[in-house]
Motif scaffolding. Structure first.
Motif, PDB file in Angstrom:
ATOM      1  N   ARG A 193       9.472  24.380  31.333  1.00 36.95           N
ATOM      2  CA  ARG A 193      10.017  24.103  30.201  1.00 36.95           C
ATOM      3  C   ARG A 193      10.036  25.223  29.183  1.00 36.95           C
ATOM      4  NH1 ARG A 193      10.019  18.674  27.625  1.00 36.95           N
ATOM      5  NH2 ARG A 193      10.274  18.929  25.313  1.00 36.95           N
ATOM      6  N   ILE A 200      17.065  28.315  23.353  1.00 38.53           N
ATOM      7  CA  ILE A 200      16.921  27.674  24.940  1.00 38.53           C
ATOM      8  C   ILE A 200      15.658  26.491  24.538  1.00 38.53           C
ATOM      9  CG2 ILE A 200      18.194  29.427  26.217  1.00 38.53           C
ATOM     10  CD1 ILE A 200      15.408  30.587  26.966  1.00 38.53           C
ATOM     11  N   ARG A 201      15.196  26.350  23.629  1.00 43.93           N
ATOM     12  CA  ARG A 201      14.120  25.362  23.682  1.00 43.93           C
ATOM     13  C   ARG A 201      14.486  24.122  24.348  1.00 43.93           C
ATOM     14  NH1 ARG A 201      10.384  24.496  19.238  1.00 43.93           N
ATOM     15  NH2 ARG A 201       9.448  22.498  19.460  1.00 43.93           N
ATOM     16  N   TRP A 218      17.184  21.258  39.761  1.00 42.84           N
ATOM     17  CA  TRP A 218      17.720  20.839  38.614  1.00 42.84           C
ATOM     18  C   TRP A 218      17.606  21.420  37.244  1.00 42.84           C
ATOM     19  CZ3 TRP A 218      16.156  17.641  42.644  1.00 42.84           C
ATOM     20  CH2 TRP A 218      17.258  16.762  43.011  1.00 42.84           C
ATOM     21  N   LEU A 224      23.518  19.042  25.413  1.00 47.19           N
ATOM     22  CA  LEU A 224      24.208  18.157  26.034  1.00 47.19           C
ATOM     23  C   LEU A 224      23.635  16.923  26.712  1.00 47.19           C
ATOM     24  CD1 LEU A 224      26.420  20.290  28.228  1.00 47.19           C
ATOM     25  CD2 LEU A 224      26.718  19.895  25.689  1.00 47.19           C
ATOM     26  N   ARG A 225      22.239  17.078  26.505  1.00 47.38           N
ATOM     27  CA  ARG A 225      21.160  15.762  27.244  1.00 47.38           C
ATOM     28  C   ARG A 225      21.712  15.742  28.559  1.00 47.38           C
ATOM     29  NH1 ARG A 225      20.363  16.551  22.534  1.00 47.38           N
ATOM     30  NH2 ARG A 225      21.017  15.002  20.655  1.00 47.38           N
ATOM     31  N   ARG A 226      22.000  16.786  29.474  1.00 47.15           N
ATOM     32  CA  ARG A 226      22.468  16.772  30.623  1.00 47.15           C
ATOM     33  C   ARG A 226      21.694  17.276  31.645  1.00 47.15           C
ATOM     34  NH1 ARG A 226      28.373  18.977  32.817  1.00 47.15           N
ATOM     35  NH2 ARG A 226      28.096  18.389  34.983  1.00 47.15           N
ATOM     36  N   LYS A 228      21.523  18.607  35.252  1.00 48.74           N
ATOM     37  CA  LYS A 228      22.519  19.063  36.501  1.00 48.74           C
ATOM     38  C   LYS A 228      21.864  19.446  37.605  1.00 48.74           C
ATOM     39  CE  LYS A 228      26.500  22.226  36.664  1.00 48.74           C
ATOM     40  NZ  LYS A 228      27.103  23.328  36.043  1.00 48.74           N
ATOM     41  N   ARG A 229      22.228  18.989  38.816  1.00 53.01           N
ATOM     42  CA  ARG A 229      21.978  19.619  40.177  1.00 53.01           C
ATOM     43  C   ARG A 229      22.653  20.873  40.213  1.00 53.01           C
ATOM     44  NH1 ARG A 229      20.747  17.062  45.662  1.00 53.01           N
ATOM     45  NH2 ARG A 229      19.921  18.864  46.641  1.00 53.01           N
ATOM     46  N   ILE A 230      21.601  21.795  40.479  1.00 50.05           N
ATOM     47  CA  ILE A 230      22.167  23.207  40.447  1.00 50.05           C
ATOM     48  C   ILE A 230      21.971  23.850  41.872  1.00 50.05           C
ATOM     49  CG2 ILE A 230      22.175  23.834  38.039  1.00 50.05           C
ATOM     50  CD1 ILE A 230      19.777  25.373  38.564  1.00 50.05           C
ATOM     51  N   SER A 364      10.220  14.578  38.081  1.00 48.52           N
ATOM     52  CA  SER A 364      11.189  13.918  38.903  1.00 48.52           C
ATOM     53  C   SER A 364      12.555  14.230  38.023  1.00 48.52           C
ATOM     54  CB  SER A 364      10.990  12.451  39.544  1.00 48.52           C
ATOM     55  OG  SER A 364      10.946  11.888  38.284  1.00 48.52           O
ATOM     56  N   ARG A 365      13.834  14.075  38.686  1.00 49.66           N
ATOM     57  CA  ARG A 365      15.149  14.355  37.674  1.00 49.66           C
ATOM     58  C   ARG A 365      14.958  13.311  36.588  1.00 49.66           C
ATOM     59  NH1 ARG A 365      18.531  10.735  40.355  1.00 49.66           N
ATOM     60  NH2 ARG A 365      17.632  10.033  42.018  1.00 49.66           N
ATOM     61  N   GLY A 369      13.967  15.902  30.187  1.00 51.22           N
ATOM     62  CA  GLY A 369      14.574  15.763  28.967  1.00 51.22           C
ATOM     63  C   GLY A 369      13.703  14.688  28.199  1.00 51.22           C
ATOM     64  N   ARG A 370      12.625  14.207  28.998  1.00 49.85           N
ATOM     65  CA  ARG A 370      11.731  13.385  28.257  1.00 49.85           C
ATOM     66  C   ARG A 370      10.401  14.126  27.920  1.00 49.85           C
ATOM     67  NH1 ARG A 370      13.121   8.086  28.822  1.00 49.85           N
ATOM     68  NH2 ARG A 370      10.945   7.654  28.252  1.00 49.85           N
TER      69      ARG A 370
ATOM     70  N   ARG B  68      10.933  10.561  18.697  1.00 47.19           N
ATOM     71  CA  ARG B  68      11.845  11.819  18.559  1.00 47.19           C
ATOM     72  C   ARG B  68      13.040  11.408  17.892  1.00 47.19           C
ATOM     73  NH1 ARG B  68      13.421  14.442  24.643  1.00 47.19           N
ATOM     74  NH2 ARG B  68      11.584  15.883  24.679  1.00 47.19           N
ATOM     75  N   GLN B  93       9.928   6.646  22.935  1.00 45.54           N
ATOM     76  CA  GLN B  93      10.160   6.896  24.067  1.00 45.54           C
ATOM     77  C   GLN B  93       8.749   6.682  24.737  1.00 45.54           C
ATOM     78  OE1 GLN B  93      12.168  10.830  24.040  1.00 45.54           O
ATOM     79  NE2 GLN B  93      13.222   9.934  25.502  1.00 45.54           N
ATOM     80  N   THR B 107      20.896   9.207  23.028  1.00 43.04           N
ATOM     81  CA  THR B 107      22.136   9.739  23.695  1.00 43.04           C
ATOM     82  C   THR B 107      21.455   9.923  25.133  1.00 43.04           C
ATOM     83  OG1 THR B 107      21.910  11.502  21.926  1.00 43.04           O
ATOM     84  CG2 THR B 107      23.739  11.567  23.177  1.00 43.04           C
ATOM     85  N   PHE B 109      23.578  10.800  29.142  1.00 36.00           N
ATOM     86  CA  PHE B 109      24.530  11.456  29.559  1.00 36.00           C
ATOM     87  C   PHE B 109      24.733  11.026  31.211  1.00 36.00           C
ATOM     88  CE2 PHE B 109      27.128  14.743  32.261  1.00 36.00           C
ATOM     89  CZ  PHE B 109      28.185  14.978  31.347  1.00 36.00           C
ATOM     90  N   ASP B 134      31.552  18.664  24.050  1.00 36.97           N
ATOM     91  CA  ASP B 134      30.756  17.697  24.880  1.00 36.97           C
ATOM     92  C   ASP B 134      29.665  16.943  23.799  1.00 36.97           C
ATOM     93  OD1 ASP B 134      31.796  18.029  27.370  1.00 36.97           O
ATOM     94  OD2 ASP B 134      30.597  19.703  27.686  1.00 36.97           O
ATOM     95  N   SER B 210      23.659  14.108  46.137  1.00 41.04           N
ATOM     96  CA  SER B 210      23.059  13.236  45.086  1.00 41.04           C
ATOM     97  C   SER B 210      24.374  12.560  44.428  1.00 41.04           C
ATOM     98  CB  SER B 210      22.401  14.014  43.778  1.00 41.04           C
ATOM     99  OG  SER B 210      23.170  15.105  43.762  1.00 41.04           O
ATOM    100  N   GLN B 251      27.761  14.183  44.219  1.00 41.70           N
ATOM    101  CA  GLN B 251      27.812  15.728  44.272  1.00 41.70           C
ATOM    102  C   GLN B 251      27.125  16.228  45.573  1.00 41.70           C
ATOM    103  OE1 GLN B 251      26.417  17.812  40.891  1.00 41.70           O
ATOM    104  NE2 GLN B 251      25.208  19.578  41.830  1.00 41.70           N
ATOM    105  N   THR B 253      25.679  19.505  47.069  1.00 43.93           N
ATOM    106  CA  THR B 253      25.298  20.885  46.915  1.00 43.93           C
ATOM    107  C   THR B 253      24.684  21.648  47.971  1.00 43.93           C
ATOM    108  OG1 THR B 253      24.221  19.742  44.953  1.00 43.93           O
ATOM    109  CG2 THR B 253      23.463  21.963  45.134  1.00 43.93           C
ATOM    110  N   LEU B 258      28.911  23.832  44.753  1.00 47.08           N
ATOM    111  CA  LEU B 258      28.674  22.238  44.278  1.00 47.08           C
ATOM    112  C   LEU B 258      30.020  21.694  44.120  1.00 47.08           C
ATOM    113  CD1 LEU B 258      26.732  23.054  40.811  1.00 47.08           C
ATOM    114  CD2 LEU B 258      25.779  23.206  43.209  1.00 47.08           C
ATOM    115  N   ARG B 355      22.408  36.118  21.991  1.00 46.97           N
ATOM    116  CA  ARG B 355      21.407  36.060  20.941  1.00 46.97           C
ATOM    117  C   ARG B 355      21.099  37.338  20.264  1.00 46.97           C
ATOM    118  NH1 ARG B 355      17.579  35.430  24.741  1.00 46.97           N
ATOM    119  NH2 ARG B 355      18.216  33.150  24.975  1.00 46.97           N
TER     120      ARG B 355
END
Lengths: 373, 395
Positions: A193, A200-201, A218, A224-226, A228-230, A364-365, A369-370, B68, B93, B107, B109, B134, B210, B251, B253, B258, B355
């Motif tokens: 993290r 990038i925090r 991931w 974006l609160r996203r 993403k599996r990478i 876990s995924r 973000g939590r 938060r 949370q 929010t 996603f 987005d 996934s 998806q 991978t 992907l 940056r």
């Protein structure tokens, strides 16, 4: 019979055979030989014979155990089992296992070697029929020992600070928190993290590392609160602009390299093994790594890297090792220096916390973000 | 509600004595430059200034409970619609083992594809930031997710206090050259904005695969804009239907590749219809012997709706590139174009971020609109090509 066989070395002890009965019972139990106590050697399987040999070697509470190709006659699966068992027991029994080397059988054994073996036997140490060992097997054995010693920590949390210096002397900092959880012998999870730089925090990188299949990764993007599996194959890419590549920071399994023992030498006053390892996994940026591992504790003290074109690329030096839980040696800092550009990255680990009851759920995924409390 | 939320945030931010609390955020100055004359006299001629800020606050309460908050605000030189405050998060949370519960403005996603987010429906799209952004608006909700180990995760969600979609006004550039009558917004739901929306989603990952399946029942996030009157500017009235939507995300991978796909079926907005987006993302690591990574995107979208308002995805192809330099400054350059296969209308975006020092970033964004037919929503923005520069300071 098995029991008598194990008791044989104790005839040399002041307490004699009778004084060692309890210890033999303990070892039989520990090695899963309880039911074979009265069996004749010819009825034993290969694995059982090796376990009897281990028990016999340990019964005298020897301070040092030198094992002569303990896995030589076994299939690889059983061989690994015996190796693990040997180290586990040796550790619990307070016995140091050194130079767990395999011995080549191609050359005749010189007489002095037998003499040494005999001397050691009398000294209460299991015999070694030493020979010039096969460098491939010896290299791998050293790597296995270093790997085995670094496992079993359960989980840990640590803060990492990186100071990046480029070839022109400019500096930048990165700060991140790392959580690592051993899920099983063949699976480890890590969560990175980022805290700095602030743009990038909150970015998180979750990796499931498997010994027997491809890793899963991931990336969590806070803007974006996203989650993403990478693709987990980009291991040669620089980690946040540092001199470290992703592959330098993720745990590697023994099977991901081929090994070769090079020499034993002093490095900055530390007696070290020098082994070369050749990555065999896809996506690596290296053709070869030369690793210095200190003889006493099997800590990696330095790694030199060669790129795919065979040029010397980087040098990584680990410093300020500290011992945690009386068992695990972890470095306080490491410096990766480029041989090409003059750039370097100083990586510091602070605030190690072991066995913090991390759960699979926290790594876990769904947890991306939590809040990381 | 938003401004109250910000006040709450500021009060909380000032609260002393908490064991772990943290305030951070950024301020941003934005300049848009327009090479062409505007289509409408009320739009700015050559440039537009705007300032924005985001303030985030986090406070650990203990026992797995954390508060938060994130508030966002913008002031725009010309467009009063763009000047606003959005409470993006104000959420409690709670996490214990495999259970995670969120209550408040939050929010969420959903989805896997890049060019279109079909399945993502919980939060309203923030069209005011930039076209194709987005960014999402905060949504009041209660959400629980439970991880059932080998069987994946299940998420249950209830939401209310609907956030209507807002568009850049006639004085904005790009801007919608019509008067959207937000005050006359019609909801099919009897409770209007306060209708409770519910959703459930199951997600799972097995090896290289996934995916997720979801169902949403509630007010559509996408309005129909009904033209009214004959005056100038034209008048549009937003209408929000009650819909039922099933969504699928998948998806695969595989190595550097992907493969992604999303699909929905929706009923409630006219005739039931289906829509899909699918394609791939391939990353080339250490491209041309450098330390940079280059990702290539190709996606196709099809939307089965007959009448589309502000929908540019009826049958579209998207191609894009993203170059990550992996350098000191975190330099990132990306570009992509979305083309309507039938009409040839194209929307292209180029972005670059770098940056400077530890606390500054500079972003460049270029947007190009090309459409010749009035029915295409891009036609509105045909003269609004622009270059946007944003300097951001993080604290």
């Amino acid at each position: 019979m098995v029991e008598e066989d194990i008791l044989l070395p104790t005839q040399l002890l002041p307490g004699g055979v009778e004084g060692a009965r309890d210890r033999v019972n303990g070892l039989l139990d520990r090695l899963g030989l309880e039911a074979r106590r009265g069996a004749y050697p010819r009825t034993l399987s290969g694995g059982e014979k090796q376990r009897v040999a281990i028990a016999r070697a340990l019964v005298n509470e020897a301070p040092l155990l030198l094992a002569n190709e303990p896995t030589g006659s076994l299939d690889p699966e059983r061989g690994r089992e015996v190796t693990m068992l040997l180290h586990d027991i040796a550790r619990d029994e307070g016995c140091a296992v050194r130079s767990l080397m395999s011995v080549g059988h191609t050359r005749p054994i010189p007489p002095w070697s037998l003499l040494t073996a005999l001397t050691m036997w009398i000294a209460g140490v299991a015999p070694v029929l030493g020979q010039e060992p096969d460098p491939v097997e010896r290299g791998r054995a050293i790597a296995e020992e270093a790997d085995a010693r670094s496992r079993g920590f359960g989980d840990y949390r640590v803060r990492m600070t990186m100071v990046l210096r480029d070839g022109r002397g400019r500096e930048a900092q990165r700060e991140l928190e790392l959580w690592v959880l051993e899920v099983s012998a063949a699976e480890e999870r890590s969560l990175v993290r980022f805290e700095r730089p602030p743009d990038i925090r909150g970015t998180e990188l979750l990796t499931y590392s498997y010994d027997d299949r491809d890793d899963e990764q991931w990336l969590y993007l806070p803007a974006l609160r996203r989650a993403k599996r990478i693709s987990a194959t980009g291991r040669s890419s620089p980690f946040v602009g540092s001199e470290f590549a992703y592959e330098d920071l993720v745990r590697s399994s023994i099977e991901e390299y081929r090994y070769r023992f090079i020499a034993e030498e002093e490095l900055d006053g530390v007696r070290s093994f020098v082994i070369d390892r050749y990555p065999t996994y896809e996506g690596t940026g290296y053709s070869k790594q030369r690793v210095w591992i200190d003889r006493a504790e099997y800590r990696v003290v330095r790694i030199d890297f060669w790129d795919l074109r065979g040029r010397e690329l980087k040098t990584l030096v680990f410093r300020d090792y500290e011992r945690y839980l009386d068992e695990f040696w972890e470095p306080g800092e490491a410096v990766m220096s480029s041989r090409v550009t003059g750039a370097s990255t100083l990586l510091e680990w602070t605030g190690y916390q072991f066995r913090t009851d991390l759960t699979e759920g926290q790594l876990s995924r769904g947890a991306l973000g939590r809040p990381n409390e | 509600m938003s401004s109250t939320g910000v006040a709450v945030l500021i009060v909380l931010a000032g609260a002393a004595g908490a064991e772990s609390q943290d305030v951070h955020g950024h301020v941003a100055a934005e300049l848009r430059l327009f090479p062409s004359d505007p289509a409408h006299s009320r739009q700015p001629d050559t440039y537009n200034f705007s300032f924005a800020t985001e303030l985030a606050y986090e406070r650990g309460i203990g026992d797995g409970l954390v508060f938060r908050g994130i508030a966002f605000g913008r002031v725009d030189e010309h467009d009063p619609e763009r000047s606003r405050v959005d409470l993006n998060q104000a959420v409690l949370q709670f996490t214990r083992d495999a259970l995670a519960v969120d209550v408040g403005v939050h929010t969420v996603f959903w989805g896997v594809t890049e060019s279109r987010h079909l399945v993502d429906i919980v939060n309203q799209i923030d069209e005011l930031e930039w076209i194709g952004s987005d960014r999402r608006l905060g949504q009041l909700m209660a959400r629980a997710s439970y991880h059932i180990g080998r069987f994946g995760s299940v998420e249950l969600l209830g939401a209310t206090a609907f956030r209507p979609r807002r568009y850049p006004g006639p004085r904005g550039r790009p801007g919608v050259p019509a008067e959207v009558r937000y005050g006359d917004t019609e909801y099919e739901a009897g409770l209007g904005r306060w209708h409770p929306d519910v959703a459930v989603r199951w997600s799972h990952a097995v090896g290289e695969l996934s995916g997720a399946a979801s169902v949403f029942v509630g007010t559509a996030r996408e309005p129909e804009l009904i033209p009214g009157g004959t005056g100038e500017p034209p008048v549009l009235q937003p209408q929000y239907a009650l819909i039922r939507q099933g969504g699928l995300e998948l998806q695969w991978t595989h190595g550097d590749w992907l493969w992604k796909g999303e699909a929905i079926v929706r009923e409630g907005q006219g005739a039931a219809f289906a829509a899909v987006t699918f394609g791939f993302e391939r990353t080339i690591y250490g491209v041309l012997g450098s330390t940079s990574d280059l990702a290539v995107f190709l996606e196709y979208s099809h939307d089965g709706r007959e009448n589309l308002t502000l929908n540019i995805h009826d049958s579209d192809l998207f191609g894009g590139l993203r170059l990550l330099m992996n350098d000191f400054a975190g330099t990132e350059v990306s570009g992509g174009a979305l083309t309507d296969v039938d009409s040839g209308a194209t929307f292209a975006v180029m972005e670059a971020t770098r940056r400077f020092g530890q606390r500054w970033t500079i972003e460049l964004l270029a947007q190009l609109f090309s459409a010749s037919d009035p029915p295409d929503p891009l036609y509105w923005f045909r003269r609004d090509d622009h270059l946007q520069t944003t300097a951001r300071f993080f604290f």
